[in-house]
Structures are given as C-alpha cells and as structure tokens.
Design an enzyme around this catalytic site. Structure first.
Site, PDB file in Angstrom:
ATOM      1  N   HIS A 207     -39.493 -14.821 -36.976  1.00 16.62           N
ATOM      2  CA  HIS A 207     -39.101 -14.533 -35.587  1.00 16.62           C
ATOM      3  C   HIS A 207     -38.476 -13.160 -35.371  1.00 16.62           C
ATOM      4  CE1 HIS A 207     -35.141 -15.474 -37.167  1.00 16.62           C
ATOM      5  NE2 HIS A 207     -34.614 -14.978 -36.075  1.00 16.62           N
TER       6      HIS A 207
HETATM    7  N1  UDP Z   1     -33.592 -23.614 -37.709  1.00 14.00           N
HETATM    8  C1  UDP Z   1     -33.801 -24.833 -37.104  1.00 14.00           C
HETATM    9  N2  UDP Z   1     -35.073 -25.133 -36.689  1.00 14.00           N
HETATM   10  C2  UDP Z   1     -36.124 -24.279 -36.858  1.00 14.00           C
HETATM   11  C3  UDP Z   1     -35.884 -23.036 -37.489  1.00 14.00           C
HETATM   12  C4  UDP Z   1     -34.605 -22.719 -37.889  1.00 14.00           C
HETATM   13  O1  UDP Z   1     -32.882 -25.638 -36.952  1.00 14.00           O
HETATM   14  O2  UDP Z   1     -37.240 -24.609 -36.440  1.00 14.00           O
HETATM   15  C5  UDP Z   1     -32.231 -23.297 -38.155  1.00 14.00           C
HETATM   16  C6  UDP Z   1     -32.117 -22.965 -39.615  1.00 14.00           C
HETATM   17  O3  UDP Z   1     -32.016 -24.136 -40.373  1.00 14.00           O
HETATM   18  C7  UDP Z   1     -30.879 -22.103 -39.658  1.00 14.00           C
HETATM   19  C8  UDP Z   1     -30.899 -21.388 -38.337  1.00 14.00           C
HETATM   20  O4  UDP Z   1     -31.791 -22.133 -37.500  1.00 14.00           O
HETATM   21  O5  UDP Z   1     -29.722 -22.893 -39.733  1.00 14.00           O
HETATM   22  C9  UDP Z   1     -31.377 -19.982 -38.497  1.00 14.00           C
HETATM   23  O6  UDP Z   1     -31.573 -19.430 -37.253  1.00 14.00           O
HETATM   24  P1  UDP Z   1     -32.646 -18.296 -36.969  1.00 14.00           P
HETATM   25  O7  UDP Z   1     -33.622 -18.244 -38.058  1.00 14.00           O
HETATM   26  O8  UDP Z   1     -33.130 -18.525 -35.578  1.00 14.00           O
HETATM   27  O9  UDP Z   1     -31.747 -16.985 -36.898  1.00 14.00           O
HETATM   28  P2  UDP Z   1     -31.132 -16.013 -37.991  1.00 14.00           P
HETATM   29  O10 UDP Z   1     -30.448 -16.836 -39.032  1.00 14.00           O
HETATM   30  O11 UDP Z   1     -32.238 -15.188 -38.525  1.00 14.00           O
HETATM   31  O12 UDP Z   1     -30.154 -15.189 -37.221  1.00 14.00           O
END
Ligand code: UDP
Length: 363
Positions: A207
């Site tokens: 993403h």
């Molecule tokens: N996550 C979730 N469902 C999904 C994809 C990710 O619950 O379909 C959770 C994942 O387990 C983690 C968090 O979202 O705890 C990560 O968020 P994201 O990847 O959106 O953002 P980033 O961590 O890159 O800021």
C-alpha cells in the site's frame, strides 16, 4: 482527572491506540478523549478495529479523508484546533507517521499544548516519503518522544533530541501482538478460515505510495507475486489505494493468479500472519508482526525503519524493481529463521506510556 486527547485516523493507528487505550482504562489519573480524523473510514479499514479491539468510541469524528496530502492535512489542522480548544487537554497524544499525526502535532503546538509522540524516532532517511516528513516534523514539535527501539532513540540523539524528552518504552505493536496474538492462536486451534489455504502460502500486503504510485514498481511487484503464485498460493488483502492504482495503471490482470481478499480485520490478519510461510509486504507494522510470529519476511521497499530485523536475518529488503528477483527472494525465504533478538521491549510499552503521561500531566 486530567484529559489526554488521542488523535488517530488510519488503520495502523487504531491498532497502536488499542493497546494504549487498554492502559488508559486502567488509569485512575488520566482520562482519554479520542478524536478520529476520518482518514480511513471504510468498515474494514476502521470500524472493525474499534469493535474487535475494544477501542473506546471516539468523542469526535472529523470525517476528513481524500484529497492531496496538503488538503487533507490542512483540513485536519483547522478542525483539530477547534476540538483542542473545546476539550482543553493537558496533552495531545499522536501516533506514527500519517497526516493525522502531523496535523495533530501542529495544531497542538500552535496552541501550546504539550505533545506526546508514540513511535518517535523512526527514520527511513528518505525525505521523498510523506511518512518521513510527518515523523521528522512531529518529533521536532513533541514534548515527550516515546521511542520503540534503540535505533529510534539514537536517531533522535543524532538530531539533537535527547535527555528527559525521550523515553524508550518499546513497541506498542508488540503489546498488541502479545495480547491479541495469543487469543487468535487459541481460537484458531483446529480451524482454517475459508481464504487460508491449507498448507503453505504467502501473505502479501502492498500500500505504500512509493510503490502504488509508480507504475513500474507496481508492475514489478504484481508480476513478481504472479510468478510466486505458480509455486505457492499468494493471499493478498488488497488495500483500497492499491486497488485504485492497479486499475488506473491497467494492471488489474496481474491480480488474476492471486487470492485477492478485502482488507482483513486485525484478528483475521493475525491468524493469516501466524500461518503464512512467508510474508511479503511494504507495511511497517506487518514487518514486525512477521517477526513476532516467527515468519520470514520480504520487504518490498528500498529501505526500512525497522532495521533490527534485517540485521537479525528475519527480514530481507528487496527494492521492487525486477519481478524475477522479487519472486526468487520470496520463494527463497521459505523456512528461513533469524537470530534470537528482543528489539521491541518487554511488551509493556502501553503501560509505560500511560505511566509517563500520568507522571508529567496528571494534576
Ligand atoms: N492489517 C490488518 N488488515 C489488513 C492489513 C493489515 O489488520 O488487511 C494490520 C496489520 O496487521 C498491522 C497494521 O494493519 O497491524 C499495519 O498497517 P498498515 O500496513 O496499513 O500501515 P503501516 O504499518 O505500513 O503504517
């Protein structure tokens, strides 16, 4: 009781705040008031986390989403200022690196309200990432910098931020993984969800703007995953931004060989993480969760903020340039184990954060 105003708006912030909210609920000195900016709003990107993880209902929902970074941040800034004037909090608590983080920090700074930043000190050293700008500026404005790792604490030191302002508490996502991960593992005994193929599979999430908004990178990633899918099923909970960008670039066909599902709730996601053979991702949080559940990870980015896991061998950085290389690295990671390391604290970051805030802001 002294009020702390929590500002959240995006999926990873709900997960982090869930852990800290549990600690607030146990506090007799601080009352948490939650603002949801509205940055993420779909049922499966927002509501489900509040329900599943027991996050208290936000007192305010600003329903601000979409538009350019500047538009979104500007609209949030204006609305958050009025909320802060109304609530009169003793401190404002912001999380991570999104536009909601920066808007919250800036609004509070202009009103002279002290800011506490959870996940302070992380750096990719890539200023082209909107997240990096949000982090650096929020850290500059914060009165209390709650860092997750030694690396984060050192990054701040290098920028001249040290002393009593910085408190290394560990990673709140580790707290969440211990609490919810244990529950998921218990419930899962003997069950498989419909999307979880029995046996080996790769779990993928994509993403980040630097991947979704550059068609060559997007193509390399999805061609790479398609090659992997000839050998192992690839389960992809597809982020709305990525779905949109694939359509715009005319690359939707590349989804064909993958098991594409809607974004998952946290518990479902954790269940998939726990049983995946390899996780391929550009997410920050998912890199760590792979490690929490001892699953090898391939990070499809040029750099990572969570360098400890690359050093320990749990994670490999693969810049998404060439599909064949991506596929080879993902398949090559099956069965790989890293070193036994404990980089993210003791699993009590949330309690330490609330204790620190009580020490400084409870009247
Ligand atoms: N996550 C979730 N469902 C999904 C994809 C990710 O619950 O379909 C959770 C994942 O387990 C983690 C968090 O979202 O705890 C990560 O968020 P994201 O990847 O959106 O953002 P980033 O961590 O890159 O800021």
């Amino acid at each position: 009781m002294s009020r702390i105003l929590t500002i959240i708006g995006a999926r990873p912030q709900f997960i982090k705040a869930a852990a800290v909210s549990r600690a607030f609920q146990a506090s007799s000195e601080l009352e948490e008031v939650i603002v949801h900016t509205g940055q993420h709003f779909d049922a499966n990107m927002s509501d489900i986390f509040f329900e599943e993880m027991g996050i208290p209902r936000p007192s305010y929902n600003l329903e601000i989403s979409g538009g350019s970074h500047g538009q979104m941040t500007g609209r949030m800034l204006e609305r958050l200022e009025s909320v802060m004037q109304e609530v009169q909090p003793s401190a404002v608590l912001v999380y991570g690196d999104t536009n909601s983080t920066l808007a919250g920090a800036l609004a509070a700074a202009k009103l002279n309200i002290p800011i506490a930043h959870v996940e302070a000190g992380l750096r990719s050293f890539n200023r082209a990432m909107p997240e990096e700008i949000n982090r650096v500026l929020s850290d500059q404005l914060s009165a209390v910098l709650l860092t997750p790792t030694d690396t984060a604490t050192k990054n701040l030191e290098r920028e001249g931020i040290s002393g009593a302002r910085v408190v290394q508490v560990g990673d709140v996502m580790y707290d969440a993984a211990l609490f919810f991960g244990g529950k998921v593992a218990e419930q899962k005994e003997g069950q498989t969800s419909p999307e979880t193929p029995e046996g080996q599979f790769v779990l993928a999430t994509i993403h980040r703007q630097e991947n979704t908004d550059v068609p060559e990178r997007l193509r390399a990633i999805f061609e790479g995953l398609a090659i992997v899918a000839r050998t192992l099923p690839v389960v992809l909970p597809l982020h709305p931004r990525t779905r949109g960008r694939l359509a715009l670039a005319g690359l939707e066909d590349l989804l064909e060989p993958l098991t594409v599902v809607d974004p998952m709730g946290y518990l479902d996601m954790v269940a998939h993480e726990q049983s995946a053979s390899v996780i391929a991702t550009d997410s920050g949080g998912v890199q760590k969760e792979a490690f929490f559940y001892s699953v090898p990870c391939v990070t499809l980015r040029d750099e990572t903020e969570w360098v400890e896991l690359v050093e320990a061998g749990w994670n490999t950085l693969v810049p998404p340039i060439d599909a064949e290389t991506i596929a080879r690295e993902i398949l090559g990671a099956v069965g790989r184990k890293g070193a036994d390391v404990i980089p993210y604290g003791a699993g009590n970051a949330s309690e330490l954060i609330v204790a620190e805030l009580a020490k400084r802001f409870a009247q």
